[in-house]
Scaffold this motif. Structure first.
Motif, PDB file in Angstrom:
ATOM      1  N   VAL A   6       0.858  -1.183   0.000  1.00  0.00           N
ATOM      2  CA  VAL A   6       0.000   0.000   0.000  1.00  0.00           C
ATOM      3  C   VAL A   6       0.898   1.239   0.000  1.00  0.00           C
ATOM      4  O   VAL A   6       2.034   1.185   0.489  1.00  0.00           O
ATOM      5  N   ASP A   7       0.414   2.335  -0.587  1.00  0.00           N
ATOM      6  CA  ASP A   7       1.169   3.586  -0.628  1.00  0.00           C
ATOM      7  C   ASP A   7       0.420   4.659   0.151  1.00  0.00           C
ATOM      8  O   ASP A   7      -0.785   4.841  -0.042  1.00  0.00           O
TER       9      ASP A   7
ATOM     10  N   HIS B  95       0.304   8.654   1.042  1.00  0.00           N
ATOM     11  CA  HIS B  95       0.738  10.006   0.687  1.00  0.00           C
ATOM     12  C   HIS B  95       0.400  10.957   1.835  1.00  0.00           C
ATOM     13  O   HIS B  95      -0.627  10.801   2.489  1.00  0.00           O
TER      14      HIS B  95
ATOM     15  N   HIS C 101       5.882  10.695   0.398  1.00  0.00           N
ATOM     16  CA  HIS C 101       4.948   9.576   0.454  1.00  0.00           C
ATOM     17  C   HIS C 101       5.727   8.352   0.919  1.00  0.00           C
ATOM     18  O   HIS C 101       6.964   8.359   0.944  1.00  0.00           O
TER      19      HIS C 101
ATOM     20  N   HIS D 160       5.976   4.043   0.671  1.00  0.00           N
ATOM     21  CA  HIS D 160       5.598   2.734   0.144  1.00  0.00           C
ATOM     22  C   HIS D 160       5.724   1.767   1.320  1.00  0.00           C
ATOM     23  O   HIS D 160       6.756   1.750   2.000  1.00  0.00           O
TER      24      HIS D 160
ATOM     25  N   GLN E 284      -7.098   2.489   4.759  1.00  0.00           N
ATOM     26  CA  GLN E 284      -7.487   3.672   3.994  1.00  0.00           C
ATOM     27  C   GLN E 284      -8.275   4.652   4.859  1.00  0.00           C
ATOM     28  O   GLN E 284      -8.027   5.858   4.831  1.00  0.00           O
TER      29      GLN E 284
ATOM     30  N   SER F  97      -6.759   8.366   6.109  1.00  0.00           N
ATOM     31  CA  SER F  97      -7.532   9.532   5.652  1.00  0.00           C
ATOM     32  C   SER F  97      -8.046  10.354   6.829  1.00  0.00           C
ATOM     33  O   SER F  97      -8.053  11.589   6.772  1.00  0.00           O
TER      34      SER F  97
ATOM     35  N   ARG G 117      -6.395   9.716   0.536  1.00  0.00           N
ATOM     36  CA  ARG G 117      -6.715   8.293   0.633  1.00  0.00           C
ATOM     37  C   ARG G 117      -5.539   7.464   0.122  1.00  0.00           C
ATOM     38  O   ARG G 117      -4.997   7.739  -0.951  1.00  0.00           O
ATOM     39  N   PRO G 118      -5.113   6.451   0.864  1.00  0.00           N
ATOM     40  CA  PRO G 118      -3.987   5.623   0.420  1.00  0.00           C
ATOM     41  C   PRO G 118      -4.254   4.974  -0.934  1.00  0.00           C
ATOM     42  O   PRO G 118      -5.393   4.651  -1.272  1.00  0.00           O
ATOM     43  N   TYR G 119      -3.198   4.781  -1.666  1.00  0.00           N
ATOM     44  CA  TYR G 119      -3.272   4.130  -2.962  1.00  0.00           C
ATOM     45  C   TYR G 119      -2.986   2.637  -2.777  1.00  0.00           C
ATOM     46  O   TYR G 119      -1.985   2.257  -2.165  1.00  0.00           O
TER      47      TYR G 119
ATOM     48  N   PRO H 133      -2.211  -0.537  -4.969  1.00  0.00           N
ATOM     49  CA  PRO H 133      -1.900  -0.948  -6.333  1.00  0.00           C
ATOM     50  C   PRO H 133      -2.663  -2.207  -6.744  1.00  0.00           C
ATOM     51  O   PRO H 133      -3.110  -2.972  -5.884  1.00  0.00           O
TER      52      PRO H 133
ATOM     53  N   CYS I  29      -2.253  -6.270  -5.189  1.00  0.00           N
ATOM     54  CA  CYS I  29      -1.515  -5.677  -4.063  1.00  0.00           C
ATOM     55  C   CYS I  29      -1.062  -6.687  -3.015  1.00  0.00           C
ATOM     56  O   CYS I  29      -0.443  -6.301  -2.039  1.00  0.00           O
TER      57      CYS I  29
END
Length: 192
Positions: A54-55, A57, A103, A105, A126, A130, A136-138, A140, A143
């Motif tokens: 998960v990423d 930011h 950010h 990773h 998420q 937030s 909101r986390p990204y 991928p 994942c």
């Protein structure tokens, strides 16, 4: 810190493909070594693990990683209390490129006897990130990876995917003394 752009990358007697863009980009070896050690340590305790990416930011730049450290404490509490995990492994890296804020990773290494599909955990991550005022986390695509002890192919696939965290680009933009990465310290289980 030492870097390599050679794939496969050898650790002890094992070799793993790493994400170097056909040897064009470099990866930090200490991050690769930490990732490998934590995956192996978790597999020494559990017959299967799930590796989740998960990423995260940040809303604004901070010179240190206190916000992420506090968040990882919340993750630990959630895994221990809600999922009854006895331990979990992780690795995070801090990056900043063109954006004004950093950010992260993140890879989580979790006992797959407790979590086999991470959608509920990802939803919680998420929401909790937030709520702290961040985007909101990204998450991928693809994942997560399920890795059984002794399944070298699945281990290699998860390692390759997460080797992206070790890339050279984007590191080194925190305050002097701020870590570019950190990982858990799960120890190998001794089989006496």
């Amino acid at each position: 810190m030492t870097m390599t752009n050679q794939s496969p990358y050898t650790i002890n007697t094992d070799s793993y493909d790493i994400n170097t863009g056909k040897n064009k980009h470099s990866c930090f070896t200490n991050i690769l070594d930490t990732m490998h050690a934590q995956m192996q340590a978790m597999l020494s305790h559990h017959n299967k693990i799930i590796v989740v990416r998960v990423d995260l930011h940040c809303e604004k730049y901070t010179p240190c990683n206190i916000e992420l450290s506090r968040f990882m404490c919340k993750v630990r509490k959630r895994l221990y209390s809600h999922y009854k995990c006895a331990r979990f492994g992780y690795l995070w890296v801090r990056e900043q490129e063109r954006s004004k804020s950093q950010h992260y990773h993140v890879m989580l290494i979790i006992d797959a006897n407790k979590i086999q599909q991470p959608s509920a955990l990802l939803g919680w991550l998420q929401e909790r990130w937030s709520v702290r005022g961040h985007p909101r986390p990204y998450v991928p695509e693809n994942c997560f990876y399920m890795v059984h002890r002794g399944d070298d192919e699945a281990f290699g696939e998860a390692f390759y995917r997460c080797s992206y965290l070790a890339k050279e680009r984007g590191k080194g933009y925190g305050r002097v003394g701020a870590n570019n990465y950190s990982g858990s310290r799960v120890r190998l289980k001794s089989f006496n």
